[in-house]
Write a protein that holds these residues in place. Structure first.
Motif, PDB file in Angstrom:
ATOM      1  N   VAL A  82      -3.861   3.903 -19.847  1.00 21.90           N
ATOM      2  CA  VAL A  82      -3.561   2.760 -18.986  1.00 21.90           C
ATOM      3  C   VAL A  82      -2.783   3.162 -17.736  1.00 21.90           C
ATOM      4  CG1 VAL A  82      -2.404   0.516 -18.852  1.00 21.90           C
ATOM      5  CG2 VAL A  82      -3.569   1.200 -20.964  1.00 21.90           C
ATOM      6  N   GLY A  86      -4.429   3.492 -13.936  1.00 23.73           N
ATOM      7  CA  GLY A  86      -3.950   2.430 -13.055  1.00 23.73           C
ATOM      8  C   GLY A  86      -3.324   2.981 -11.794  1.00 23.73           C
ATOM      9  N   TRP A  95      -6.418  -2.965  -4.522  1.00 23.29           N
ATOM     10  CA  TRP A  95      -6.336  -3.592  -5.837  1.00 23.29           C
ATOM     11  C   TRP A  95      -7.115  -4.906  -5.789  1.00 23.29           C
ATOM     12  CZ3 TRP A  95      -4.245  -1.900 -10.414  1.00 23.29           C
ATOM     13  CH2 TRP A  95      -4.138  -2.835 -11.442  1.00 23.29           C
ATOM     14  N   MET A 101      -3.791  -9.248 -13.536  1.00 22.86           N
ATOM     15  CA  MET A 101      -4.101  -7.926 -14.074  1.00 22.86           C
ATOM     16  C   MET A 101      -3.067  -6.904 -13.630  1.00 22.86           C
ATOM     17  SD  MET A 101      -6.578  -8.115 -16.101  1.00 22.86           S
ATOM     18  CE  MET A 101      -6.802  -6.348 -16.313  1.00 22.86           C
ATOM     19  N   CYS A 102      -2.518  -7.101 -12.428  1.00 20.82           N
ATOM     20  CA  CYS A 102      -1.462  -6.207 -11.961  1.00 20.82           C
ATOM     21  C   CYS A 102      -0.230  -6.332 -12.844  1.00 20.82           C
ATOM     22  CB  CYS A 102      -1.112  -6.526 -10.502  1.00 20.82           C
ATOM     23  SG  CYS A 102       0.226  -5.510  -9.822  1.00 20.82           S
ATOM     24  N   TYR A 105      -1.059  -4.807 -16.260  1.00 20.23           N
ATOM     25  CA  TYR A 105      -1.030  -3.345 -16.161  1.00 20.23           C
ATOM     26  C   TYR A 105       0.409  -2.826 -16.107  1.00 20.23           C
ATOM     27  CZ  TYR A 105      -0.433   0.927 -13.504  1.00 20.23           C
ATOM     28  OH  TYR A 105       0.017   2.145 -13.063  1.00 20.23           O
ATOM     29  N   SER A 106       1.239  -3.470 -15.285  1.00 13.12           N
ATOM     30  CA  SER A 106       2.625  -3.042 -15.145  1.00 13.12           C
ATOM     31  C   SER A 106       3.365  -3.149 -16.471  1.00 13.12           C
ATOM     32  CB  SER A 106       3.336  -3.885 -14.077  1.00 13.12           C
ATOM     33  OG  SER A 106       2.701  -3.751 -12.830  1.00 13.12           O
ATOM     34  N   ALA A 109       2.001  -0.437 -18.998  1.00 10.79           N
ATOM     35  CA  ALA A 109       2.388   0.895 -18.531  1.00 10.79           C
ATOM     36  C   ALA A 109       3.875   1.153 -18.768  1.00 10.79           C
ATOM     37  CB  ALA A 109       2.054   1.049 -17.051  1.00 10.79           C
ATOM     38  N   CYS A 182      -1.131  -3.658  -5.577  1.00 10.14           N
ATOM     39  CA  CYS A 182      -0.352  -3.955  -6.781  1.00 10.14           C
ATOM     40  C   CYS A 182       0.949  -3.179  -6.670  1.00 10.14           C
ATOM     41  CB  CYS A 182      -1.119  -3.553  -8.034  1.00 10.14           C
ATOM     42  SG  CYS A 182      -0.223  -3.804  -9.585  1.00 10.14           S
TER      43      CYS A 182
END
Length: 333
Positions: A82, A86, A95, A101-102, A105-106, A109, A182
């Protein structure tokens, strides 16, 4: 914010000033970054997946220490699956996945990175008890207690990131968002607090525990050497034990050194702000940071003979045979 410049290609041309400009990195730099991080990502996923399958499949490997290695492999697997992809996507292109989704993802991660650090602390504590209090280790460090500590590690990582992310977003007073990037904006005070909890304190604990282990290992080696008798067998056993303990102490030192070399530059740059993390030096420390999750299974697992035997059974698909979970991978039959 990446402000649109005259002649710059926009991520969303129809939005004009509301759109970010495409990343300004040269084609060669973009290709190099993609190739380097993609290679690290693939290797990280593969190596950690081998550790996950090995420890999960073979019953003989269900020990407290190996369960910690399994938890570390899961967190590093998520980093490779991931976090690294990313970072490749958001640094080399616009992005296009949206704010939701940002944020997702954050979250994934940062949780995986935090869990990786937490697992390192648990592994250091496990080896500290094993070497400094070997007689108490079997009764103190059990499988059930280890599973509970692993659960607490992941739970605390999720809770901390959930709470910290509430104050981190795309609408800061000194940051005007644009469509097509992002960016995770953190003010200086929150950044210092985050670095202290997710890096300074864990690293301090790891260093202290490993230094204590090193001192005890050297002390035990000297003690055994001073009690060498004239009996050849005793002499041989003592020297073998001494070499084994000194090798373990050196390995622990390498583990700490690699961890610090990979993490210190990244957190230093992250604390400096978004502007520095986007420079060539920022990209270098990002690659160094990502490499730690790839190196972890090497220094924690590849040095173990059981891992090589387990990998051989996995690659040859012998784990698909009935009863393979009971295979003897600790000793050669």
């Amino acid at each position: 914010m990446t402000e649109p410049q005259d002649g710059a290609e926009l991520c969303f041309p129809q939005l004009l000033n509301a759109s970010c400009s495409r990343p300004a990195a040269s084609w060669s730099a973009s290709v190099c970054l993609r190739f380097l991080l993609s290679s690290v990502s693939a290797l990280t996923v593969l190596l950690n997946l081998l550790v996950i399958v090995s420890v999960s499949h073979f019953r003989q490997l269900h020990t407290p220490t190996n369960l910690l290695l399994l938890s570390l492999a899961v967190s590093d697997f998520l980093v490779g699956l991931v976090f690294i992809p990313g970072e490749i996507y958001r640094r080399t292109s616009c992005w296009l996945l949206g704010d939701l989704m940002c944020s997702l993802y954050s979250y994934v991660a940062t949780v995986s990175v935090a869990a990786s650090v937490g697992n390192m602390v648990l592994i250091s504590a496990d080896r500290y008890v094993a070497i400094c209090d070997p007689l108490l280790y079997p009764g103190t460090v059990t499988v059930a207690r280890t599973k509970f500590l692993i659960f607490l590690c992941w739970l605390s990582s999720n809770l901390y990131r959930s709470l910290s992310l509430k104050d981190i977003g795309f609408h800061k007073a000194n940051y005007v968002p644009c469509r097509g990037e992002c960016v995770f904006v953190v003010d200086f005070v929150a950044g210092v607090f985050d670095v202290a909890l997710s890096f300074v304190f864990p690293v301090s604990a790891i260093v202290v525990l490993h230094m204590r282990v090193f001192v005890v290992a050297v002390s035990q080696a000297r003690s055994m050497r001073s009690h060498v008798t004239a009996v050849t067998l005793q002499h041989s056993v003592t020297l073998t034990s001494r070499r084994s303990e000194l090798k373990a102490a050196r390995t622990l030192g390498v583990v700490v050194l690699v961890f610090l070399l990979c993490f210190c530059p990244y957190y230093t740059v992250s604390l400096a702000g978004v502007n520095l993390i986007r420079t060539s030096y920022g990209i270098f420390v990002l690659c160094l940071f990502c490499c730690n999750s790839c190196v972890n299974p090497v220094i924690y697992a590849l040095f173990y003979p059981w891992f090589r035997r387990a990998v051989k059974l996995i690659v040859t698909l012998q784990i698909l045979q009935p009863g393979s979970r009971e295979a003897n991978v600790l000793w050669r039959g």
